[in-house]
Every structure is written in C-alpha cells, then in structure tokens.
Design a protein around this motif. Sequence first.
Motif, short mmCIF file in Angstrom:
data_model
loop_
_atom_site.label_atom_id
_atom_site.label_comp_id
_atom_site.label_asym_id
_atom_site.label_seq_id
_atom_site.Cartn_x
_atom_site.Cartn_y
_atom_site.Cartn_z
N UNK A 1 28.51 44.18 36.20
CA UNK A 1 28.29 45.53 36.67
C UNK A 1 26.86 45.83 37.07
N UNK A 2 26.06 44.80 37.32
CA UNK A 2 24.67 45.03 37.70
C UNK A 2 24.55 45.59 39.11
N UNK A 3 25.41 45.16 40.02
CA UNK A 3 25.32 45.63 41.40
C UNK A 3 26.39 45.03 42.26
N UNK A 4 26.21 45.14 43.58
CA UNK A 4 27.15 44.58 44.54
C UNK A 4 26.63 43.23 45.02
N UNK A 5 27.55 42.40 45.47
CA UNK A 5 27.12 41.11 46.02
C UNK A 5 28.03 40.71 47.18
N UNK A 6 27.52 39.82 48.00
CA UNK A 6 28.27 39.25 49.13
C UNK A 6 28.64 37.83 48.73
N UNK A 7 29.94 37.60 48.49
CA UNK A 7 30.38 36.34 47.91
C UNK A 7 31.46 35.68 48.78
N UNK B 1 22.33 50.78 51.57
CA UNK B 1 20.88 50.88 51.41
C UNK B 1 20.52 51.69 50.17
N UNK B 2 21.47 52.44 49.62
CA UNK B 2 21.23 53.25 48.43
C UNK B 2 21.78 52.58 47.17
N UNK B 3 22.17 51.31 47.28
CA UNK B 3 22.79 50.63 46.14
C UNK B 3 22.03 49.34 45.79
N UNK B 4 22.29 48.89 44.56
CA UNK B 4 21.66 47.68 44.06
C UNK B 4 22.45 46.47 44.57
N UNK B 5 21.97 45.87 45.64
CA UNK B 5 22.65 44.74 46.26
C UNK B 5 22.03 43.44 45.76
N UNK B 6 22.81 42.65 45.08
CA UNK B 6 22.37 41.37 44.53
C UNK B 6 22.49 40.34 45.64
N UNK C 1 36.49 30.07 54.48
CA UNK C 1 35.55 30.73 53.56
C UNK C 1 35.09 32.04 54.18
N UNK C 2 35.76 33.12 53.83
CA UNK C 2 35.38 34.44 54.31
C UNK C 2 34.45 35.08 53.29
N UNK C 3 33.41 35.76 53.77
CA UNK C 3 32.51 36.47 52.87
C UNK C 3 33.02 37.89 52.65
N UNK C 4 32.92 38.36 51.41
CA UNK C 4 33.35 39.73 51.11
C UNK C 4 32.32 40.40 50.21
N UNK C 5 32.20 41.72 50.37
CA UNK C 5 31.34 42.52 49.49
C UNK C 5 32.19 42.97 48.31
N UNK C 6 31.69 42.77 47.10
CA UNK C 6 32.48 43.13 45.93
C UNK C 6 31.59 43.72 44.84
N UNK C 7 32.22 44.43 43.92
CA UNK C 7 31.51 45.05 42.80
C UNK C 7 32.48 45.25 41.65
N UNK C 8 31.95 45.35 40.45
CA UNK C 8 32.78 45.62 39.28
C UNK C 8 33.18 47.09 39.27
N UNK C 9 34.37 47.44 38.77
CA UNK C 9 34.79 48.84 38.68
C UNK C 9 33.78 49.71 37.93
N UNK C 10 33.15 49.15 36.89
CA UNK C 10 32.18 49.93 36.10
C UNK C 10 30.99 50.34 36.96
N UNK D 1 17.66 38.41 43.16
CA UNK D 1 17.81 37.49 44.29
C UNK D 1 17.77 36.08 43.73
N UNK D 2 18.70 35.22 44.14
CA UNK D 2 18.79 33.88 43.58
C UNK D 2 19.44 32.93 44.57
N UNK D 3 19.19 31.64 44.41
CA UNK D 3 19.89 30.63 45.20
C UNK D 3 20.98 29.96 44.37
N UNK D 4 21.32 30.57 43.23
CA UNK D 4 22.32 30.02 42.31
C UNK D 4 23.55 30.91 42.33
N UNK D 5 24.60 30.48 43.04
CA UNK D 5 25.80 31.28 43.22
C UNK D 5 26.43 31.80 41.94
#
Length: 297
Positions: A228-234, A179-184, A155-164, A214-218
């Motif tokens: 397209x709301x922001x970036x996340x670490x999944x 630090x300048x982006x909307x990180x979920x 299980x590797x974690x990766x930062x991802x975002x929608x193209x939009x 911010x949530x505890x629900x994956x």
Amino acid sequence: MQVFVRVVQHGSLSSAARQLDTSPASVSRQIKALEDTLGARLLNRTSRKLTLTEAGETYFHHAEQILHQFDEAHHSVSQLQHSPRGTLRVHSRILVGQLFLVPAITKFLLTHSEIKIDLMLSNHSVDLVEQNIDVDIRIGKLSDSSLIARQLAVSERIVCAAPAYLQSHPPIQGPHDLVHHNCLTYRLNMGSVEWRFLDPQGQTTDVAVSGSLRTDYGPALRDATLAGLGLSLMPDWSVREDIRRGDLVRLFPAYKVCFLEFENGVYALYQRSRHTSAKVRLFVDHLIQTFEPKPGG
C-alpha cells in the motif's frame, strides 16, 4: 592414425583396406606418409606378414587409446543432441525468474533426472556465447536477430495499486491524476520517469511521475505496491494472481501503458544452430507450456 590402427588390428594392408572401403595401395601410401611425418618406421613388411617395430608398438598403444576416446566423445555428444541430459546454463531477469522460472525449473528437474540446471538471475544483459549461456529469458522488445527467440508470454504493462492505498488517497479519474500520487518507479536511468498512455482512440499521453521509491529490482516494486505504499507500473504476468485475489487493483484498463515501447513480451533466447541440443529444446518447450495462460486465468 586410424588407417595405421586398422592395419595392425586386421594384420594386413588388404584386410584393413576392405574394412575401410579403400584400396591396399591407398592404405600403403597413407602408412608411408605417416612414417615420413613421424620420422620413424612403424611396420616391418614382408611378403607373408606385418610386424610392429618398437616405435610402431609405442605409437599403436597411444593411437588406439586416442581413437577409443574419440569414439566415446563422439557418442557422448551425439547422445547429448538426441537425449536430454547434461547441464543447462540458464539466465533470467530477476522478477520473471522468481515468479515463474524457479517453479518451472523445479517441476522440470523432477521429471528429467539426467539434466542439471545452473541458474543465474540478474537484471543485466548477458552475451550467450561469451558467458556460455544455453537459454536466456528476456523481457521487452528484441533486437538481436542472431539468436532464436521463442515467445513465452505477451507482456502488457499495467498500473496497479493496493485497495488500502486507493481508499486513503484522492480518487484517480485519468492518467494526469497520477502527478498527485506516490508512483513507485522502475529505474531506467537517472532522469525523470514518464509513463506513456495510449487511449482507445490511439492518442498518446506522457505523464511525468515520481514517488518515494525508485529501484531496478522488480520484486521490491511489487512488494511495496502490495503493502500500500503507492502505485506502480508492472508487467501484467507479475501481478496477475495478486489482482485475481483482490490484493491489487488494475487502473486504466482501457489504456495501454508503457515506459518506452508498447511492444513487449517474455522470450526464451538461445543460439542459432542446426544442432540445438535435446535438453535446450525440451526445456524451452516446457517453459512455453508453463507460461501459456490457463483457461479462466
């Protein structure tokens, strides 16, 4: 009890002794001890035959039923150990349960009609013994050595975002740009959230991130990222198909990324026992095949 029933069934001490592979004297002593314990004579003995007393008839009737039920219970448990049948109680974290476990369970049950599964999904830790769980699917570094753990996936974690999102926001060149982006973010505690990056040279960088969710629900993080709301670490397995289809883009492919620990995985845990049931072994083997990366995947 068993000796007494055999004596009655075979009609003599000597016949019962042969069937039990012991001596008539030993059988006689055990019958005498049973009568002393009960405080009642069970058999009338003569040189030619044995007959039951009234107390003996009552005791024989109940004892025969009890031994029959014991044999049935022994057979049933033995069958459970060697034949896949009965109910499996399974617990899993929500996201891995939703994306992988539910489809895997459906396929498993379609081919094993004598097994039932009681599935529980939550992001809370469970005690397998206290809550009578057969198999628990956990994510992350393991510390409980009292359980058997079989790895289903890395299980590797990766930062991802929608193209939009990427098209409508400033370019991201390195981890500090976050630090300048909307990180979920996933809720680990009530404090600040940091994403840790390990570059190819072995240097680590901690970046404090924040955003509008911010949530505890994956599943909520994944859905919001896809929207397209922001970036996340999944976890990589949770967005593998989204990236393959082009619905998400992986950022920083040269880096390893994590919340706290770089060592992660998806594991099936079950209790340590010499008598692990056939249904547990079969189910865990099925999960390993399900999680195994397919060629070209």
